[in-house]
Scaffold this motif. Structure first.
Motif, PDB file in Angstrom:
ATOM      1  N   ALA A  66       0.834  -1.201   0.003  1.00 55.99           N
ATOM      2  CA  ALA A  66      -0.037  -0.167  -0.020  1.00 55.99           C
ATOM      3  C   ALA A  66       0.847   1.287   0.123  1.00 55.99           C
ATOM      4  CB  ALA A  66      -0.929   0.015   1.138  1.00 55.99           C
ATOM      5  N   THR A  67       0.407   2.218  -0.643  1.00 54.44           N
ATOM      6  CA  THR A  67       1.022   3.526  -0.790  1.00 54.44           C
ATOM      7  C   THR A  67       0.032   4.555  -0.699  1.00 54.44           C
ATOM      8  OG1 THR A  67       3.007   2.656  -2.280  1.00 54.44           O
ATOM      9  CG2 THR A  67       2.463   5.115  -2.087  1.00 54.44           C
ATOM     10  N   ALA A  68       0.096   5.564   0.384  1.00 52.31           N
ATOM     11  CA  ALA A  68      -0.608   6.722   0.624  1.00 52.31           C
ATOM     12  C   ALA A  68      -0.067   7.843   0.088  1.00 52.31           C
ATOM     13  CB  ALA A  68      -1.092   6.675   1.928  1.00 52.31           C
ATOM     14  N   ARG A  69      -0.732   8.945  -0.471  1.00 52.36           N
ATOM     15  CA  ARG A  69      -0.188   9.935  -0.831  1.00 52.36           C
ATOM     16  C   ARG A  69      -0.948  11.303  -0.459  1.00 52.36           C
ATOM     17  NH1 ARG A  69       0.277   6.174  -5.017  1.00 52.36           N
ATOM     18  NH2 ARG A  69       2.377   5.744  -5.958  1.00 52.36           N
ATOM     19  N   ILE A  70      -0.024  12.234  -0.179  1.00 49.79           N
ATOM     20  CA  ILE A  70      -0.619  13.607   0.377  1.00 49.79           C
ATOM     21  C   ILE A  70       0.255  14.661  -0.414  1.00 49.79           C
ATOM     22  CG2 ILE A  70      -0.999  14.810   2.392  1.00 49.79           C
ATOM     23  CD1 ILE A  70      -0.753  12.556   4.146  1.00 49.79           C
ATOM     24  N   SER A  71      -0.436  15.654  -1.073  1.00 48.05           N
ATOM     25  CA  SER A  71       0.096  16.871  -1.648  1.00 48.05           C
ATOM     26  C   SER A  71      -0.493  18.154  -1.057  1.00 48.05           C
ATOM     27  CB  SER A  71       0.025  16.912  -2.871  1.00 48.05           C
ATOM     28  OG  SER A  71       0.615  17.891  -3.645  1.00 48.05           O
ATOM     29  N   ALA A  72       0.199  19.117  -0.620  1.00 52.25           N
ATOM     30  CA  ALA A  72      -0.478  20.343  -0.399  1.00 52.25           C
ATOM     31  C   ALA A  72      -0.250  21.645  -0.951  1.00 52.25           C
ATOM     32  CB  ALA A  72       0.061  20.447   1.149  1.00 52.25           C
ATOM     33  N   THR A  79       3.986  15.536   0.170  1.00 50.97           N
ATOM     34  CA  THR A  79       4.750  16.875  -0.402  1.00 50.97           C
ATOM     35  C   THR A  79       4.052  18.300  -0.016  1.00 50.97           C
ATOM     36  OG1 THR A  79       5.396  15.573  -2.463  1.00 50.97           O
ATOM     37  CG2 THR A  79       5.405  17.878  -2.609  1.00 50.97           C
ATOM     38  N   ALA A  80       4.759  19.163   0.419  1.00 48.51           N
ATOM     39  CA  ALA A  80       4.390  20.346   0.737  1.00 48.51           C
ATOM     40  C   ALA A  80       4.920  21.272  -0.557  1.00 48.51           C
ATOM     41  CB  ALA A  80       4.800  21.073   2.191  1.00 48.51           C
ATOM     42  N   GLN A  81       4.033  21.514  -1.414  1.00 46.78           N
ATOM     43  CA  GLN A  81       4.448  22.659  -2.453  1.00 46.78           C
ATOM     44  C   GLN A  81       5.027  23.856  -2.198  1.00 46.78           C
ATOM     45  OE1 GLN A  81       1.662  22.111  -5.870  1.00 46.78           O
ATOM     46  NE2 GLN A  81       1.391  20.043  -5.407  1.00 46.78           N
ATOM     47  N   GLN A  82       5.365  24.537  -3.164  1.00 41.96           N
ATOM     48  CA  GLN A  82       5.978  25.985  -2.730  1.00 41.96           C
ATOM     49  C   GLN A  82       5.015  26.740  -1.864  1.00 41.96           C
ATOM     50  OE1 GLN A  82       7.730  28.036  -6.063  1.00 41.96           O
ATOM     51  NE2 GLN A  82       8.124  29.758  -5.093  1.00 41.96           N
ATOM     52  N   ALA A 135       8.689  -6.479   8.005  1.00 40.95           N
ATOM     53  CA  ALA A 135       7.638  -5.606   7.307  1.00 40.95           C
ATOM     54  C   ALA A 135       8.514  -4.266   7.022  1.00 40.95           C
ATOM     55  CB  ALA A 135       6.500  -5.348   8.336  1.00 40.95           C
ATOM     56  N   THR A 136       8.228  -3.664   5.917  1.00 38.67           N
ATOM     57  CA  THR A 136       8.768  -2.349   5.804  1.00 38.67           C
ATOM     58  C   THR A 136       7.612  -1.221   6.068  1.00 38.67           C
ATOM     59  OG1 THR A 136       8.389  -2.436   3.472  1.00 38.67           O
ATOM     60  CG2 THR A 136      10.422  -3.272   4.131  1.00 38.67           C
ATOM     61  N   TYR A 137       8.122  -0.190   6.605  1.00 41.97           N
ATOM     62  CA  TYR A 137       7.304   1.119   6.473  1.00 41.97           C
ATOM     63  C   TYR A 137       8.137   2.586   6.065  1.00 41.97           C
ATOM     64  CZ  TYR A 137       3.815   4.348   8.786  1.00 41.97           C
ATOM     65  OH  TYR A 137       3.059   5.261   8.891  1.00 41.97           O
ATOM     66  N   ASP A 138       7.826   2.741   4.739  1.00 37.10           N
ATOM     67  CA  ASP A 138       8.684   4.022   4.256  1.00 37.10           C
ATOM     68  C   ASP A 138       7.878   5.164   4.397  1.00 37.10           C
ATOM     69  OD1 ASP A 138      10.892   2.190   3.811  1.00 37.10           O
ATOM     70  OD2 ASP A 138       9.924   1.479   1.962  1.00 37.10           O
ATOM     71  N   VAL A 139       8.689   6.333   4.608  1.00 40.88           N
ATOM     72  CA  VAL A 139       8.019   7.761   4.500  1.00 40.88           C
ATOM     73  C   VAL A 139       8.791   8.626   3.784  1.00 40.88           C
ATOM     74  CG1 VAL A 139       7.286   9.556   5.992  1.00 40.88           C
ATOM     75  CG2 VAL A 139       6.967   7.414   6.808  1.00 40.88           C
ATOM     76  N   GLN A 140       8.375   8.954   2.814  1.00 44.32           N
ATOM     77  CA  GLN A 140       9.113  10.035   1.593  1.00 44.32           C
ATOM     78  C   GLN A 140       8.078  11.426   1.993  1.00 44.32           C
ATOM     79  OE1 GLN A 140      11.651   9.547  -1.015  1.00 44.32           O
ATOM     80  NE2 GLN A 140      11.208  11.794  -0.673  1.00 44.32           N
ATOM     81  N   LEU A 141       8.943  12.401   2.183  1.00 47.61           N
ATOM     82  CA  LEU A 141       8.649  13.744   2.608  1.00 47.61           C
ATOM     83  C   LEU A 141       9.421  14.578   1.549  1.00 47.61           C
ATOM     84  CD1 LEU A 141       8.397  13.881   6.436  1.00 47.61           C
ATOM     85  CD2 LEU A 141       6.716  13.017   4.881  1.00 47.61           C
ATOM     86  N   THR A 142       8.628  15.572   0.914  1.00 49.38           N
ATOM     87  CA  THR A 142       9.202  16.640   0.203  1.00 49.38           C
ATOM     88  C   THR A 142       8.821  18.072   0.385  1.00 49.38           C
ATOM     89  OG1 THR A 142       9.420  15.180  -1.870  1.00 49.38           O
ATOM     90  CG2 THR A 142       9.591  17.256  -2.275  1.00 49.38           C
ATOM     91  N   VAL A 143       9.588  18.941   0.655  1.00 49.61           N
ATOM     92  CA  VAL A 143       9.521  20.381   1.102  1.00 49.61           C
ATOM     93  C   VAL A 143       9.970  21.257   0.059  1.00 49.61           C
ATOM     94  CG1 VAL A 143       8.868  21.535   3.192  1.00 49.61           C
ATOM     95  CG2 VAL A 143       9.386  19.387   3.566  1.00 49.61           C
ATOM     96  N   GLU A 144       9.044  21.945  -0.504  1.00 50.38           N
ATOM     97  CA  GLU A 144       9.467  22.702  -1.708  1.00 50.38           C
ATOM     98  C   GLU A 144      10.091  24.110  -0.934  1.00 50.38           C
ATOM     99  OE1 GLU A 144       6.889  22.723  -4.806  1.00 50.38           O
ATOM    100  OE2 GLU A 144       7.214  20.596  -5.327  1.00 50.38           O
ATOM    101  N   THR A 197      11.879   3.568   7.111  1.00 53.02           N
ATOM    102  CA  THR A 197      12.611   4.478   6.736  1.00 53.02           C
ATOM    103  C   THR A 197      11.875   5.909   6.601  1.00 53.02           C
ATOM    104  OG1 THR A 197      12.449   4.085   4.293  1.00 53.02           O
ATOM    105  CG2 THR A 197      14.147   2.920   5.367  1.00 53.02           C
ATOM    106  N   TRP A 198      12.816   6.982   6.867  1.00 53.55           N
ATOM    107  CA  TRP A 198      12.469   8.352   6.548  1.00 53.55           C
ATOM    108  C   TRP A 198      13.196   8.922   5.632  1.00 53.55           C
ATOM    109  CZ3 TRP A 198      12.659   6.692  11.420  1.00 53.55           C
ATOM    110  CH2 TRP A 198      11.344   6.541  12.093  1.00 53.55           C
ATOM    111  N   THR A 199      12.870   9.184   4.476  1.00 53.04           N
ATOM    112  CA  THR A 199      13.674   9.864   3.312  1.00 53.04           C
ATOM    113  C   THR A 199      13.074  11.466   2.773  1.00 53.04           C
ATOM    114  OG1 THR A 199      14.335   7.969   2.234  1.00 53.04           O
ATOM    115  CG2 THR A 199      14.698   9.573   1.015  1.00 53.04           C
ATOM    116  N   VAL A 200      13.790  12.393   3.424  1.00 50.59           N
ATOM    117  CA  VAL A 200      13.189  13.796   3.329  1.00 50.59           C
ATOM    118  C   VAL A 200      14.266  14.541   2.394  1.00 50.59           C
ATOM    119  CG1 VAL A 200      12.628  15.974   4.679  1.00 50.59           C
ATOM    120  CG2 VAL A 200      12.882  13.645   5.797  1.00 50.59           C
ATOM    121  N   ASP A 201      13.408  15.342   1.515  1.00 48.77           N
ATOM    122  CA  ASP A 201      14.297  16.398   0.640  1.00 48.77           C
ATOM    123  C   ASP A 201      13.634  17.663   0.868  1.00 48.77           C
ATOM    124  OD1 ASP A 201      16.143  14.376  -1.400  1.00 48.77           O
ATOM    125  OD2 ASP A 201      14.291  13.612  -1.479  1.00 48.77           O
ATOM    126  N   LEU A 202      14.520  18.527   0.971  1.00 46.51           N
ATOM    127  CA  LEU A 202      14.319  19.768   1.500  1.00 46.51           C
ATOM    128  C   LEU A 202      14.754  20.883   0.422  1.00 46.51           C
ATOM    129  CD1 LEU A 202      14.916  19.788   5.392  1.00 46.51           C
ATOM    130  CD2 LEU A 202      12.684  19.467   4.234  1.00 46.51           C
TER     131      LEU A 202
END
Length: 294
Positions: free
Chosen positions: A21-27, A79-82, A105-114, A137-142
């Motif tokens: 399963a993959t859940a997606r959030i975009s702001a 993702t938090a857009q600009q 089990a794996t639980y991955d969190v990918q966060l992107t902040v523009e 895992t948490w992978t964060v791109d700022l």
């Protein structure tokens, strides 16, 4: 409230191999406030839109089924857009359990902040029950002007039971450069995890990462939180980046939460209009969200 799913929408199904399963959030910013153009739950992740706080959009992750279990492959992408401001919490603790398969089990969190955006990731604790085996895992791109508050809490075992096994990795990149990359492993099979150099007799651990461009001008000072070491302590350490990392260990989850709450309150900046440099806008990190979704 999030609209009800159509009657034809499939419900989460668990197979012998586990849930995928993959859940997606975009702001995004629309009309001066943050909206949620993407709010897509999946599997055990039901996403609920909460009442906004100022211009900040708020989302609560609600568990739709027991997870993670052995063999599950779970992922959340946010993702938090600009210019957007996004706050993500959870309605309850995440409970990792032994699954029908011995596979982890794996639980991955990918966060992107523009650019000029901010994201607060403040879920309830992860509880690693006896027999569980989880890799998180948490992978964060700022972007260089982005702000981040990320908090994670782990409780090793429920009351009166031995802990499960968990491996966690946090990787944060700012402007394409690595700001923080760390990995920890606890529970049966992890060398030295309950020795004096790691957790000793403590069974709860967590951290709070704050990334804020204004720390370039005034980085936070090293601070120690907590009383007797046997109950638990936390330390706030400034990082090059600019960022601050709070690392805490405690006897139990409640003491851990108190330590991180104290550290988070101390690390907030003054609100606009306080004693600060003229002409600058200051944002205050909100207090931890402990309310359940409604």
């Amino acid at each position: 409230m999030t609209p009800a799913a159509p009657e034809s929408a499939p419900s989460p199904q668990r197979t012998a191999a586990g849930v995928r399963a993959t859940a997606r959030i975009s702001a995004a910013v629309r009309g001066g406030t943050t909206t949620l153009p993407v709010l897509d739950g999946d599997g055990p992740f039901e996403l609920r839109r909460l009442r906004s706080r100022g211009s900040e959009a708020r989302v609560c992750v609600v568990g739709a089924m027991t997870a993670p279990l052995g063999g599950d492959r779970l992922r959340i992408e946010a993702t938090a857009q600009q210019g957007a401001a996004l706050h993500i919490s959870s309605a309850a603790a995440t409970l990792a359990l032994r699954g029908p398969t011995p596979e982890h089990a794996t639980y991955d969190v990918q966060l992107t902040v523009e650019e000029q955006a901010q994201l607060h990731w403040l879920p309830k604790p992860l509880i690693c029950a006896a027999g569980s085996n989880l890799r998180q895992t948490w992978t964060v791109d700022l972007a260089p002007t982005a702000q981040l508050v990320l908090r994670e809490e782990q409780v090793l075992g429920r009351t009166g039971e031995p802990p499960g096994h968990v491996v966690t990795r946090l990787t944060v990149r700012r402007g394409g450069h690595t700001l923080l990359d760390q990995q920890a492993e606890y529970g049966p099979g992890a060398p030295g995890w309950d020795g004096p150099a790691v957790l000793a007799d403590h069974r709860a651990t967590g951290q709070l990462l704050i990334v804020d461009p204004e720390f370039e001008e005034k980085p936070p000072e090293v601070q120690l939180f907590g009383g007797a070491p046997g109950d638990g302590q936390a330390v706030l350490t400034p990082l090059a980046g600019p960022a601050a990392l709070v690392t805490a260990v405690a006897r139990d989850g409640l003491r851990l939460r108190h330590l991180l709450d104290a550290a988070q309150a101390t690390s907030r900046r003054p609100a606009a209009g306080g004693s600060s440099t003229r002409g600058k806008r200051h944002r205050q990190a909100p207090a931890p969200d402990t309310s359940a979704a409604t």
